[in-house]
Design an enzyme around this catalytic site. Sequence first.
Site, PDB file in Angstrom:
ATOM      1  N   GLY A  31      47.920  35.545  38.802  1.00 37.52           N
ATOM      2  CA  GLY A  31      48.232  34.486  39.754  1.00 37.52           C
ATOM      3  C   GLY A  31      47.298  33.295  39.655  1.00 37.52           C
ATOM      4  CE1 TYR A  32      44.293  28.963  43.695  1.00 39.19           C
ATOM      5  CE2 TYR A  32      43.377  28.058  41.686  1.00 39.19           C
ATOM      6  CZ  TYR A  32      43.593  27.973  43.045  1.00 39.19           C
ATOM      7  OH  TYR A  32      43.108  26.891  43.735  1.00 39.19           O
ATOM      8  CG  HIS A  34      46.299  27.731  34.585  1.00 38.43           C
ATOM      9  ND1 HIS A  34      46.740  28.000  33.309  1.00 38.43           N
ATOM     10  CD2 HIS A  34      45.355  28.665  34.868  1.00 38.43           C
ATOM     11  CE1 HIS A  34      46.081  29.039  32.831  1.00 38.43           C
ATOM     12  NE2 HIS A  34      45.241  29.468  33.755  1.00 38.43           N
ATOM     13  CD  GLU A  35      51.893  22.744  33.022  1.00 43.02           C
ATOM     14  OE1 GLU A  35      52.522  22.887  31.957  1.00 43.02           O
ATOM     15  OE2 GLU A  35      52.466  22.612  34.117  1.00 43.02           O
ATOM     16  CG  HIS A  37      49.069  31.565  34.340  1.00 41.85           C
ATOM     17  ND1 HIS A  37      48.166  30.863  35.107  1.00 41.85           N
ATOM     18  CD2 HIS A  37      48.485  32.761  34.064  1.00 41.85           C
ATOM     19  CE1 HIS A  37      47.085  31.609  35.308  1.00 41.85           C
ATOM     20  NE2 HIS A  37      47.243  32.763  34.672  1.00 41.85           N
ATOM     21  CD  GLN A 149      45.029  34.011  19.862  1.00 46.74           C
ATOM     22  OE1 GLN A 149      45.947  34.856  19.900  1.00 46.74           O
ATOM     23  NE2 GLN A 149      43.889  34.245  19.234  1.00 46.74           N
ATOM     24  CE  LYS A 150      40.491  30.799  28.798  1.00 42.10           C
ATOM     25  NZ  LYS A 150      40.502  31.728  29.862  1.00 42.10           N
ATOM     26  NE  ARG A 188      36.951  35.122  36.360  1.00 46.66           N
ATOM     27  CZ  ARG A 188      37.657  36.090  35.776  1.00 46.66           C
ATOM     28  NH1 ARG A 188      38.341  35.838  34.664  1.00 46.66           N
ATOM     29  NH2 ARG A 188      37.710  37.296  36.291  1.00 46.66           N
TER      30      ARG A 188
HETATM   31  P1  AMP Z   1      45.409  35.777  33.865  1.00 46.06           P
HETATM   32  O1  AMP Z   1      46.167  35.361  35.082  1.00 46.06           O
HETATM   33  O2  AMP Z   1      44.124  35.053  33.665  1.00 46.06           O
HETATM   34  O3  AMP Z   1      45.285  37.276  33.756  1.00 46.06           O
HETATM   35  O4  AMP Z   1      46.302  35.344  32.629  1.00 46.06           O
HETATM   36  C1  AMP Z   1      47.630  35.797  32.501  1.00 46.06           C
HETATM   37  C2  AMP Z   1      48.116  35.476  31.121  1.00 46.06           C
HETATM   38  O5  AMP Z   1      48.075  34.067  30.917  1.00 46.06           O
HETATM   39  C3  AMP Z   1      47.242  36.106  30.018  1.00 46.06           C
HETATM   40  O6  AMP Z   1      48.081  36.586  28.984  1.00 46.06           O
HETATM   41  C4  AMP Z   1      46.402  34.955  29.569  1.00 46.06           C
HETATM   42  O7  AMP Z   1      45.972  35.062  28.226  1.00 46.06           O
HETATM   43  C5  AMP Z   1      47.368  33.794  29.713  1.00 46.06           C
HETATM   44  N1  AMP Z   1      46.622  32.542  29.831  1.00 46.06           N
HETATM   45  C6  AMP Z   1      45.627  32.247  30.706  1.00 46.06           C
HETATM   46  N2  AMP Z   1      45.128  31.007  30.463  1.00 46.06           N
HETATM   47  C7  AMP Z   1      45.819  30.516  29.412  1.00 46.06           C
HETATM   48  C8  AMP Z   1      45.774  29.292  28.677  1.00 46.06           C
HETATM   49  N3  AMP Z   1      44.910  28.324  28.969  1.00 46.06           N
HETATM   50  N4  AMP Z   1      46.634  29.142  27.645  1.00 46.06           N
HETATM   51  C9  AMP Z   1      47.510  30.128  27.319  1.00 46.06           C
HETATM   52  N5  AMP Z   1      47.612  31.298  27.972  1.00 46.06           N
HETATM   53  C10 AMP Z   1      46.774  31.494  29.003  1.00 46.06           C
END
Ligand code: AMP
Length: 282
Positions: A31-32, A34-35, A37, A149-150, A188
């Site tokens: 959640g939270y 951004h582009e 996601h 890939q982040k 974050r």
């Molecule tokens: P998170 O909410 O941080 O667990 O991220 C959920 C998914 O979004 C994960 O597969 C992350 O790798 C992906 N994600 C997060 N930030 C980015 C980003 N800047 N660019 C591409 N994918 C992202």
Amino acid sequence: MQIVNNISEIQEWCREKKLEGKKIGLVPTMGYLHEGHLSLVREARRDCDIVVVSIFVNPAQFGAGEDYEVYPRNMERDCALLEREMVDLVFAPEVKEMYPAGYQTYVEVFGQISNKMCGASRPGHFRGVCTVVSKLFNICQPDIAYFGQKDAQQVMVLEKMVRELNFPLKIVRVPIVREEDGLAMSSRNVYLDQQQRQEALVLYKALKSAEENITQGERDTRKIKDSIEKMIKGCPQADVDYIEISDAADLADIDEIRGQVLIALAVRFGNTRLIDNLIVEV
Ligand code: AMP
């Protein structure tokens, strides 16, 4: 767009869609949004008949003293964004729905792929990730699951888990989405104050400068790591957690740049730990 909190309800819904022959795409998130996601969601929307996005801040992947309690959350805003992306269903379970009292089953990938980098600095992190993602796969039965890939090491660990546990699905990796100034988008980033936000630009700059060194012929990983470290240490608030250059296929340690390599780093700015990476091919 439906919002479901209950496992048996979404499981039944996904089962019906599968019986209708629909292709399900799953985008797991905390959640939270951004582009970054949303780029995963858009790719799922292009490929699949049904797009499911999960929003779950997974306590099992946070260590003691990490930011689980304060991790940013905004369900209402997230759902509005996902509605605009034509998502079919949001799965947003409570912790007790995913981990009821007495829960004791965990999934773990062993070896260098999960031991080094984030695995070393966040013990138990990938065990928590693999456990929750396995549960999401069993609940949603996706044909394709999308990861960024982040979190380069995360997607590699999950690809290995899918291969070795024979999950009947495909993982798609989506490229890193960055702010205009180069900072990789992350939920974050909101923790950063103005100075830290400015200093955080050094991560991508250091990665790009390493890439440039490699393009100009540098092959010694030690030297490349040292110059990345030097750049980062030029920022007063930056505290390096790790800088690693590894084989991009299996995260093996390498002394010399050859083939596809992953340059990955984690750096703290105050209490905020940021990660970034770049794949370079020679
Ligand atoms: P998170 O909410 O941080 O667990 O991220 C959920 C998914 O979004 C994960 O597969 C992350 O790798 C992906 N994600 C997060 N930030 C980015 C980003 N800047 N660019 C591409 N994918 C992202």
